[in-house]
Write a protein that holds these residues in place. Structure first.
Motif, PDB file in Angstrom:
ATOM      1  N   GLY A   1      -2.299  -0.758   9.855  1.00 35.73           N
ATOM      2  CA  GLY A   1      -0.964  -1.335  10.040  1.00 35.73           C
ATOM      3  C   GLY A   1       0.114  -0.530   9.349  1.00 35.73           C
ATOM      4  O   GLY A   1       0.054   0.692   9.368  1.00 35.73           O
ATOM      5  N   PRO A   2       1.099  -1.139   8.703  1.00 31.65           N
ATOM      6  CA  PRO A   2       1.198  -2.578   8.407  1.00 31.65           C
ATOM      7  C   PRO A   2       1.530  -3.416   9.644  1.00 31.65           C
ATOM      8  O   PRO A   2       2.245  -2.968  10.533  1.00 31.65           O
ATOM      9  CB  PRO A   2       2.352  -2.641   7.396  1.00 31.65           C
ATOM     10  CG  PRO A   2       3.214  -1.471   7.741  1.00 31.65           C
ATOM     11  CD  PRO A   2       2.287  -0.398   8.190  1.00 31.65           C
ATOM     12  N   PHE A   3       0.993  -4.648   9.667  1.00 30.70           N
ATOM     13  CA  PHE A   3       1.294  -5.603  10.722  1.00 30.70           C
ATOM     14  C   PHE A   3       1.974  -6.825  10.109  1.00 30.70           C
ATOM     15  O   PHE A   3       1.560  -7.320   9.057  1.00 30.70           O
ATOM     16  CB  PHE A   3       0.019  -6.021  11.453  1.00 30.70           C
ATOM     17  CG  PHE A   3      -0.668  -4.877  12.146  1.00 30.70           C
ATOM     18  CD1 PHE A   3      -0.086  -4.269  13.244  1.00 30.70           C
ATOM     19  CD2 PHE A   3      -1.884  -4.402  11.684  1.00 30.70           C
ATOM     20  CE1 PHE A   3      -0.708  -3.197  13.885  1.00 30.70           C
ATOM     21  CE2 PHE A   3      -2.512  -3.345  12.311  1.00 30.70           C
ATOM     22  CZ  PHE A   3      -1.917  -2.732  13.414  1.00 30.70           C
ATOM     23  N   LEU A   4       3.002  -7.296  10.783  1.00 31.74           N
ATOM     24  CA  LEU A   4       3.755  -8.447  10.304  1.00 31.74           C
ATOM     25  C   LEU A   4       4.375  -9.129  11.513  1.00 31.74           C
ATOM     26  O   LEU A   4       5.162  -8.513  12.232  1.00 31.74           O
ATOM     27  CB  LEU A   4       4.833  -7.993   9.319  1.00 31.74           C
ATOM     28  CG  LEU A   4       5.408  -9.025   8.349  1.00 31.74           C
ATOM     29  CD1 LEU A   4       4.325  -9.643   7.477  1.00 31.74           C
ATOM     30  CD2 LEU A   4       6.475  -8.370   7.478  1.00 31.74           C
ATOM     31  N   GLU A   5       4.003 -10.391  11.755  1.00 30.37           N
ATOM     32  CA  GLU A   5       4.448 -11.113  12.941  1.00 30.37           C
ATOM     33  C   GLU A   5       5.128 -12.422  12.552  1.00 30.37           C
ATOM     34  O   GLU A   5       4.693 -13.125  11.633  1.00 30.37           O
ATOM     35  CB  GLU A   5       3.254 -11.370  13.865  1.00 30.37           C
ATOM     36  CG  GLU A   5       2.526 -10.071  14.232  1.00 30.37           C
ATOM     37  CD  GLU A   5       1.456 -10.249  15.302  1.00 30.37           C
ATOM     38  OE1 GLU A   5       1.349 -11.364  15.871  1.00 30.37           O
ATOM     39  OE2 GLU A   5       0.733  -9.269  15.569  1.00 30.37           O
ATOM     40  N   GLY A   6       6.186 -12.756  13.272  1.00 30.64           N
ATOM     41  CA  GLY A   6       7.029 -13.883  12.906  1.00 30.64           C
ATOM     42  C   GLY A   6       6.330 -15.230  12.865  1.00 30.64           C
ATOM     43  O   GLY A   6       6.731 -16.120  12.112  1.00 30.64           O
TER      44      GLY A   6
ATOM     45  N   GLU B   1      -1.320  -5.352   4.191  1.00 32.01           N
ATOM     46  CA  GLU B   1      -0.374  -4.240   4.050  1.00 32.01           C
ATOM     47  C   GLU B   1       1.025  -4.655   4.489  1.00 32.01           C
ATOM     48  O   GLU B   1       2.027  -4.272   3.867  1.00 32.01           O
ATOM     49  CB  GLU B   1      -0.856  -3.035   4.864  1.00 32.01           C
ATOM     50  CG  GLU B   1      -2.029  -2.285   4.250  1.00 32.01           C
ATOM     51  CD  GLU B   1      -3.374  -2.994   4.459  1.00 32.01           C
ATOM     52  OE1 GLU B   1      -4.371  -2.525   3.882  1.00 32.01           O
ATOM     53  OE2 GLU B   1      -3.421  -3.999   5.203  1.00 32.01           O
ATOM     54  N   GLY B   2       1.110  -5.455   5.545  1.00 36.60           N
ATOM     55  CA  GLY B   2       2.417  -5.951   5.979  1.00 36.60           C
ATOM     56  C   GLY B   2       3.034  -6.883   4.957  1.00 36.60           C
ATOM     57  O   GLY B   2       4.250  -6.851   4.707  1.00 36.60           O
ATOM     58  N   ILE B   3       2.205  -7.713   4.354  1.00 35.92           N
ATOM     59  CA  ILE B   3       2.684  -8.651   3.338  1.00 35.92           C
ATOM     60  C   ILE B   3       3.169  -7.906   2.098  1.00 35.92           C
ATOM     61  O   ILE B   3       4.205  -8.247   1.518  1.00 35.92           O
ATOM     62  CB  ILE B   3       1.584  -9.666   2.997  1.00 35.92           C
ATOM     63  CG1 ILE B   3       1.324 -10.576   4.215  1.00 35.92           C
ATOM     64  CG2 ILE B   3       1.961 -10.512   1.780  1.00 35.92           C
ATOM     65  CD1 ILE B   3       0.084 -11.438   4.101  1.00 35.92           C
TER      66      ILE B   3
ATOM     67  N   VAL C   1       3.306 -16.237   4.186  1.00 36.34           N
ATOM     68  CA  VAL C   1       2.876 -15.348   5.270  1.00 36.34           C
ATOM     69  C   VAL C   1       1.370 -15.483   5.464  1.00 36.34           C
ATOM     70  O   VAL C   1       0.590 -15.236   4.543  1.00 36.34           O
ATOM     71  CB  VAL C   1       3.231 -13.874   4.993  1.00 36.34           C
ATOM     72  CG1 VAL C   1       2.896 -13.022   6.225  1.00 36.34           C
ATOM     73  CG2 VAL C   1       4.710 -13.719   4.644  1.00 36.34           C
ATOM     74  N   GLY C   2       0.961 -15.881   6.661  1.00 35.66           N
ATOM     75  CA  GLY C   2      -0.451 -16.044   6.960  1.00 35.66           C
ATOM     76  C   GLY C   2      -1.115 -14.744   7.347  1.00 35.66           C
ATOM     77  O   GLY C   2      -0.464 -13.812   7.839  1.00 35.66           O
ATOM     78  N   THR C   3      -2.417 -14.671   7.149  1.00 35.32           N
ATOM     79  CA  THR C   3      -3.195 -13.522   7.600  1.00 35.32           C
ATOM     80  C   THR C   3      -4.597 -13.986   7.973  1.00 35.32           C
ATOM     81  O   THR C   3      -5.341 -14.500   7.135  1.00 35.32           O
ATOM     82  CB  THR C   3      -3.242 -12.398   6.532  1.00 35.32           C
ATOM     83  OG1 THR C   3      -4.121 -11.370   6.972  1.00 35.32           O
ATOM     84  CG2 THR C   3      -3.699 -12.900   5.182  1.00 35.32           C
TER      85      THR C   3
ATOM     86  N   VAL D   1       9.815  -3.255  10.122  1.00 34.97           N
ATOM     87  CA  VAL D   1       8.575  -2.937   9.417  1.00 34.97           C
ATOM     88  C   VAL D   1       8.188  -1.497   9.783  1.00 34.97           C
ATOM     89  O   VAL D   1       8.388  -1.070  10.920  1.00 34.97           O
ATOM     90  CB  VAL D   1       7.455  -3.915   9.835  1.00 34.97           C
ATOM     91  CG1 VAL D   1       6.124  -3.552   9.189  1.00 34.97           C
ATOM     92  CG2 VAL D   1       7.852  -5.347   9.493  1.00 34.97           C
ATOM     93  N   PRO D   2       7.629  -0.719   8.853  1.00 40.05           N
ATOM     94  CA  PRO D   2       7.225   0.657   9.168  1.00 40.05           C
ATOM     95  C   PRO D   2       6.270   0.724  10.355  1.00 40.05           C
ATOM     96  O   PRO D   2       5.496  -0.215  10.612  1.00 40.05           O
ATOM     97  CB  PRO D   2       6.526   1.125   7.885  1.00 40.05           C
ATOM     98  CG  PRO D   2       7.121   0.288   6.801  1.00 40.05           C
ATOM     99  CD  PRO D   2       7.387  -1.045   7.429  1.00 40.05           C
ATOM    100  N   GLN D   3       6.323   1.833  11.084  1.00 46.31           N
ATOM    101  CA  GLN D   3       5.434   2.027  12.225  1.00 46.31           C
ATOM    102  C   GLN D   3       3.985   1.887  11.789  1.00 46.31           C
ATOM    103  O   GLN D   3       3.572   2.399  10.743  1.00 46.31           O
ATOM    104  CB  GLN D   3       5.666   3.417  12.826  1.00 46.31           C
ATOM    105  CG  GLN D   3       4.860   3.676  14.085  1.00 46.31           C
ATOM    106  CD  GLN D   3       5.233   4.991  14.737  1.00 46.31           C
ATOM    107  OE1 GLN D   3       6.215   5.612  14.372  1.00 46.31           O
ATOM    108  NE2 GLN D   3       4.445   5.421  15.700  1.00 46.31           N
ATOM    109  N   ALA D   4       3.197   1.223  12.613  1.00 53.31           N
ATOM    110  CA  ALA D   4       1.817   0.901  12.235  1.00 53.31           C
ATOM    111  C   ALA D   4       0.860   2.054  12.514  1.00 53.31           C
ATOM    112  O   ALA D   4       0.965   2.742  13.530  1.00 53.31           O
ATOM    113  CB  ALA D   4       1.346  -0.340  12.989  1.00 53.31           C
TER     114      ALA D   4
END
Length: 325
Positions: free
Chosen positions: A168-173, A195-197, A185-187, A154-157
């Motif tokens: 972000g973007p933020f994206l966690e497993g 943005e991560g989604i 994908v939850g948020t 994922v791109p640097q936040a």
């Protein structure tokens, strides 16, 4: 598929290879209860006095019990012939560097995830988890060299601004659930964000996947703390945690419902070994009994300490290979 060891088809396809986390954790020097609101009051009380310290130094007896929990869980995985890979331990330098913000090396689920033949490094929101992928990266590098897969990040936040307004973007497993070609994908504001989604949706659309955003209650850290896809057509779900109802694809599934209070205790965070076997904490006999009635074999083990730190069976594992032959 035998020659390729990277592929995740769904949450309940037979588990064949998995990364199982270590047991290393240091709290931030100052705990922000607003950003740690997913932890129960009991958990926060139990961690008092450990601020800025490695759990192994603050509570050595607790550390030993925590490691035994992992060993017992590992035995269950081995029973079903699951190949287990372990991250390296943190170095002395990494611990010194993380002394103020804290550090974490006990969630294998969140710093990366696998969708199909794609290994994706996530982007972590909580400060003490920013570098959580580092003890795992050597595994990802080795696996990407040996197997036919894509390996990307994922791109640097952008972390400017206060916690709840960082772009972000933020994206966690823990927020990412795989159901064949649909990815949920939850948020909740605490981890993955819109943005991560959007980034994930744009990327996966090139490979025929759809991505469904799932807004969550602010006391739920990740989607897997509110939803477990046990097998095709059966789920464990905390309906109160969904701000915009259950995703359309899952509305006709048979469901075992749980309360928000129990969801915070990580009652939905069990781990399917396959569609016939499910691992959960021995405290959750009520869930196990319902699963048994639906033809699922339940394996129980004590995971109380891990849960007290905010992560259970799914949180501490990340599959590399899950597919139906």
């Amino acid at each position: 598929m035998k020659s390729n060891q990277i592929f995740v088809e769904s949450e309940f396809a037979p588990l064949k290879r998995v990364v199982l986390a270590q047991s290393q954790f240091s709290l931030p020097a100052r705990i922000n209860k607003e950003t740690e609101q997913f932890l129960t009051e009991d958990s926060l009380k139990a961690l008092e006095g450990a601020e800025g310290k490695d759990i192994a130094d603050a509570f050595p007896a607790l550390q030993n019990k925590w490691e035994v929990e992992k060993e017992n869980f590992e035995k269950i995985l081995q029973k079903y012939k699951v190949e287990i890979l372990r991250p390296r331990l943190l170095t002395k330098e990494e611990k010194v560097e993380g002394k103020e913000d804290g550090y974490s090396n006990f969630f294998a689920r969140d710093p990366f995830f696998v969708i199909g033949q794609m290994i994706i490094e996530g982007s972590m929101k909580l400060g003490h988890r920013k570098k959580e992928v580092m003890p795992i990266r050597h595994i990802l590098e080795q696996e990407s060299e040996k197997n036919k897969c894509l390996y990307l990040s994922v791109p640097q936040a952008d972390r400017s601004g206060d916690f709840f307004n960082m772009k972000g973007p933020f994206l966690e497993g823990g927020d990412v659930l795989v159901l064949n070609k649909e990815i949920f994908v939850g948020t909740s504001g605490l981890a993955s964000n819109h943005e991560g989604i959007v980034w994930l949706r744009n990327f996966l659309s090139n490979f025929g996947y759809t991505v469904t955003e799932v807004p969550l209650h602010p006391k739920i850290l990740h989607l897997d703390c509110a939803l477990s896809l046990v097998k095709d057509g059966l789920m464990i779900v905390c309906e109160e945690a969904f701000l915009e109802d259950i995703p359309e694809t899952l509305k006709n599934w048979d469901k075992i419902s749980v309360s928000l209070e129990d969801a915070q205790k990580l009652i939905t965070n069990g781990l399917p070994i396959n569609e016939d076997v499910y691992v959960t904490d021995m405290e959750f006999q009520s869930i196990g009994e319902q699963l048994t009635k639906k033809g699922v074999t339940v394996e129980y083990t004590d995971y109380r300490i891990s849960r007290g730190f905010g992560g259970s069976f799914r949180c501490t594992t990340q599959p590399l290979l899950r597919f139906n032959e």
